[in-house]
Design a protein around this motif. Sequence first.
Motif, PDB file in Angstrom:
ATOM      1  N   LEU A  25     -41.782  53.442  30.714  1.00 22.20           N
ATOM      2  CA  LEU A  25     -41.406  52.932  29.389  1.00 22.20           C
ATOM      3  C   LEU A  25     -39.928  52.557  29.352  1.00 22.20           C
ATOM      4  O   LEU A  25     -39.104  53.183  30.044  1.00 22.20           O
ATOM      5  N   LEU A  77     -45.807  58.125  22.721  1.00 20.61           N
ATOM      6  CA  LEU A  77     -47.206  58.546  22.845  1.00 20.61           C
ATOM      7  C   LEU A  77     -47.757  58.986  21.488  1.00 20.61           C
ATOM      8  O   LEU A  77     -48.919  58.751  21.176  1.00 20.61           O
ATOM      9  N   LYS A  91     -46.837  57.738  18.663  1.00 16.29           N
ATOM     10  CA  LYS A  91     -47.069  56.504  17.887  1.00 16.29           C
ATOM     11  C   LYS A  91     -48.486  55.999  18.138  1.00 16.29           C
ATOM     12  O   LYS A  91     -49.166  55.543  17.230  1.00 16.29           O
ATOM     13  N   ILE A  92     -48.922  56.093  19.388  1.00 15.02           N
ATOM     14  CA  ILE A  92     -50.263  55.610  19.730  1.00 15.02           C
ATOM     15  C   ILE A  92     -51.305  56.536  19.121  1.00 15.02           C
ATOM     16  O   ILE A  92     -52.285  56.109  18.530  1.00 15.02           O
ATOM     17  N   GLN A  93     -51.033  57.846  19.261  1.00 14.99           N
ATOM     18  CA  GLN A  93     -51.999  58.834  18.796  1.00 14.99           C
ATOM     19  C   GLN A  93     -52.240  58.747  17.288  1.00 14.99           C
ATOM     20  O   GLN A  93     -53.364  58.842  16.825  1.00 14.99           O
ATOM     21  N   TYR A  94     -51.143  58.569  16.556  1.00 12.28           N
ATOM     22  CA  TYR A  94     -51.298  58.596  15.104  1.00 12.28           C
ATOM     23  C   TYR A  94     -51.294  57.210  14.465  1.00 12.28           C
ATOM     24  O   TYR A  94     -51.412  57.078  13.270  1.00 12.28           O
ATOM     25  N   LYS A 142     -62.006  65.536  16.160  1.00 14.71           N
ATOM     26  CA  LYS A 142     -61.022  65.580  17.236  1.00 14.71           C
ATOM     27  C   LYS A 142     -61.114  66.880  18.039  1.00 14.71           C
ATOM     28  O   LYS A 142     -61.000  66.874  19.262  1.00 14.71           O
ATOM     29  N   LEU A 179     -49.671  49.650  24.726  1.00 15.52           N
ATOM     30  CA  LEU A 179     -49.967  49.759  23.297  1.00 15.52           C
ATOM     31  C   LEU A 179     -48.758  49.667  22.369  1.00 15.52           C
ATOM     32  O   LEU A 179     -48.916  49.450  21.180  1.00 15.52           O
ATOM     33  N   THR A 180     -47.575  49.849  22.903  1.00 13.35           N
ATOM     34  CA  THR A 180     -46.393  49.603  22.062  1.00 13.35           C
ATOM     35  C   THR A 180     -45.407  48.798  22.910  1.00 13.35           C
ATOM     36  O   THR A 180     -45.522  48.740  24.133  1.00 13.35           O
ATOM     37  N   LYS A 227     -47.008  56.253  33.579  1.00 13.26           N
ATOM     38  CA  LYS A 227     -46.487  55.450  32.470  1.00 13.26           C
ATOM     39  C   LYS A 227     -44.999  55.206  32.685  1.00 13.26           C
ATOM     40  O   LYS A 227     -44.251  56.148  32.958  1.00 13.26           O
ATOM     41  N   PHE A 283     -43.684  50.147  26.179  1.00  9.15           N
ATOM     42  CA  PHE A 283     -44.396  50.342  27.445  1.00  9.15           C
ATOM     43  C   PHE A 283     -44.129  49.204  28.433  1.00  9.15           C
ATOM     44  O   PHE A 283     -44.201  48.033  28.077  1.00  9.15           O
TER      45      PHE A 283
END
Lengths: 249, 114
Positions: free
Chosen positions: A120, B20, B22-25, A57, A196-197, A118, A200
Amino acid sequence: MSLIIYALIQNGQKNSSIKKCIDTFSEEIEINLKIINYKELSAVFSVEVQKVEKADKADFIKYAEIIDKISKTCTLLPMRYGSLVTSYDDLYALLDKNYSAFLESIHKINGKEEYSVKVLFSSKNQDNIINNNLGDVSLKVPNILMGTSDSKQYLLEKYKKHTIEERRNKYIEKLKLSFLDEVRKLTECVEFNKTLTSAFIIDAVVLIEKYKKEKLLEGIDNLRKMYPENNIIITGPWPPYNFVNINIQ
Amino acid sequence: MDENKIIFSSGSIGEIKEELEKIQYGNQGRINATPENVESGLAKLVLTLIELIRKLMEKQAMRRIEGDSLTEEEIENLGETLMKLENKMDELKKIFNLTDKDLNLNLGPLGDLI
């Protein structure tokens, strides 16, 4: 030996300032960044003497930082993380084989910057927010589901959930159209990422001319006024990662 | 999230960061099969696919209800079938110690399966 390629730039304009920026930055991050020229293109790269075994990373962040820093001085074509060749000959061959595609992409993004937008849902009562926005909250139960049998009761519960989901999708579509109305005044280059969640509503990237940044902020502020109940964030400028897609030969 | 890159925000920045992160981890959506846990890894994959099909069946049922194309007998059968299927899935999830959250594969750039 590996040559890690960070970005391609069109040489000619600002050559000396780019070189100066890269030299300064090389010292800061302790990576010896180099430039080679091929016709109208220049490639920014570094030489790794040891074999690159495994990416992590921290390397990825450093790679992105380098691209970001260079992008502040000129328009660049960012290379995907992990773009490496094993010799100078390979690097020249890469530039030669893909020359037209690289150049065309640089022209497409010239003078432009990428921004991420974004939108949300806030964690407050989402159903109320959607109902207030769309109106007509009454649930119309189909006649076929009227009854007290276990099957009908089960399907009725499913139907209620389905209706809520449909209204949520309708709200998202409506907001997306409002967003496009605002953004298309500035650019046709808009891409939506898959959300992704479930929080969003929109995860989009736009590519605009640098001087249109304030207009973009105004447009998104208009969106905020229309849908004040949501969380909105804009980040950028980013190198145009989402608007260059070349199949490298 | 690189805070230097934020040029506009409205609403709760805390909530945005939370999502954000949540997506990252979030990597729970991947099948993590090793020689030691191959059985549960495989069960997860199979149950995820069954769950996907079950959800599609449910969607189709809702469309048919909306389209008013079902008879009384069909609606009773449909409800019973979906109910039994859901109960059976719950049983299987318990056996393999899986939750609803586990039955959702992240397909990278394609997003979530369900």
